[in-house]
Design a protein around this motif. Structure first.
Motif, short mmCIF file in Angstrom:
data_model
loop_
_atom_site.label_atom_id
_atom_site.label_comp_id
_atom_site.label_asym_id
_atom_site.label_seq_id
_atom_site.Cartn_x
_atom_site.Cartn_y
_atom_site.Cartn_z
N UNK A 114 0.79 -1.23 0.00
CA UNK A 114 0.00 0.00 0.00
C UNK A 114 0.82 1.28 0.00
N UNK A 115 2.08 1.20 0.37
CA UNK A 115 2.89 2.40 0.50
C UNK A 115 4.34 2.11 0.16
N UNK A 116 5.03 3.13 -0.28
CA UNK A 116 6.46 3.00 -0.52
C UNK A 116 7.28 3.45 0.69
N UNK A 117 6.61 3.74 1.79
CA UNK A 117 7.31 4.17 3.00
C UNK A 117 7.98 3.03 3.74
N UNK A 118 7.66 1.80 3.38
CA UNK A 118 8.26 0.65 4.05
C UNK A 118 9.56 0.25 3.34
N UNK B 67 6.85 0.73 12.76
CA UNK B 67 5.39 0.77 12.81
C UNK B 67 4.83 0.58 11.41
N UNK B 68 3.63 0.01 11.33
CA UNK B 68 2.90 -0.11 10.08
C UNK B 68 1.41 -0.06 10.36
N UNK B 69 0.68 0.70 9.54
CA UNK B 69 -0.77 0.82 9.68
C UNK B 69 -1.40 0.66 8.31
N UNK B 70 -2.46 -0.13 8.23
CA UNK B 70 -3.19 -0.30 6.97
C UNK B 70 -3.72 1.05 6.49
N UNK C 185 8.42 10.83 3.77
CA UNK C 185 7.33 10.55 4.70
C UNK C 185 7.24 11.67 5.74
N UNK C 186 6.86 12.86 5.25
CA UNK C 186 6.89 14.06 6.08
C UNK C 186 5.93 13.97 7.28
N UNK C 187 4.77 13.36 7.09
CA UNK C 187 3.82 13.25 8.20
C UNK C 187 4.44 12.45 9.35
N UNK D 155 19.47 5.89 -0.26
CA UNK D 155 19.33 4.61 0.42
C UNK D 155 18.25 3.72 -0.18
N UNK D 156 17.21 4.31 -0.74
CA UNK D 156 16.09 3.53 -1.30
C UNK D 156 15.80 3.98 -2.73
N UNK D 157 15.51 3.02 -3.60
CA UNK D 157 15.05 3.34 -4.94
C UNK D 157 13.57 2.99 -4.99
N UNK D 158 12.74 3.98 -5.29
CA UNK D 158 11.30 3.78 -5.32
C UNK D 158 10.83 3.48 -6.74
N UNK D 159 9.53 3.28 -6.87
CA UNK D 159 8.97 2.83 -8.15
C UNK D 159 9.15 3.84 -9.28
N UNK D 160 9.44 5.11 -8.94
CA UNK D 160 9.68 6.11 -9.98
C UNK D 160 11.10 6.02 -10.54
#
Length: 180
Positions: A38-42, A102-105, A141-143, A162-167
């Motif tokens: 659901x997110x790229x923050x993980x 932490x992780x939240x749906x 992940x500013x929030x 450090x991370x390569x995202x889908x873009x």
């Protein structure tokens, strides 16, 4: 370590934060997999580093037995909406600290579940003489970064690209820490 449950109500959503139990293992496996998609923050993409029910049972048992571990779940209507962990280690020189995650749906974003999982973890850490909590967070992940800062965390370092995202672009990971 065991935490007694606490109830919360935010905009007509009632949820309970409590220690994870062995009976939660299957749901945790499914929830973690869903959150990763659901997110790229993980750290993971959907399906990577999959943890099955049996492995979650082992994690829950270990976390229940260890004084410097905490595994919490947020329960909504009998289902798990999110979770958090504080994981310490047995090395003497770093036994004073834990790493928080932490992780939240996504369906439950905006109800304070992640923030309250964090607050319960901080309360547990402070009452158990944990000197330092650490975490990693994606720079976009500013929030989450603002919630962490509001709860006493400071940026202690940056892992560049450090991370390569889908873009296809690379992003930094912030290393944050909170001292008791």
């Amino acid at each position: 370590m065991i935490l007694t449950s606490r109830d919360y109500a935010v905009r007509n959503l009632h949820y309970t934060i409590r220690s994870a139990e062995l009976r939660d293992a299957r749901a945790l496996s499914e929830v973690r997999l869903q959150i990763d998609g659901e997110t790229e923050n993980m750290d993971r993409v959907h399906g990577e580093a999959y943890i099955n029910e049996e492995n979650f049972k082992e994690i829950i048992q270990k976390d229940s037995d260890m004084l410097n571990h905490l595994f919490l779940v947020a329960e909504v209507n009998g289902g798990i909406a999110g979770f958090s962990r504080c994981e310490g280690n047995e090395l003497q020189r770093s036994s004073h600290k834990v790493e928080f995650g932490v992780g939240v749906l996504m369906d439950f974003w905006g109800y304070g579940i992640g923030k309250n999982l964090l607050k319960e973890s901080i309360s547990w850490a402070d009452s158990n003489h944990i000197i330092k909590m650490t975490l990693n967070v994606l720079e976009t992940n500013e929030k989450a970064i603002n919630i962490y800062k509001d709860n006493g965390f400071k940026v202690e370092g940056i892992l560049q690209k450090d991370k390569m995202l889908s873009d296809g672009k690379y992003y930094n990971t912030l290393l944050m820490g909170r001292l008791r």
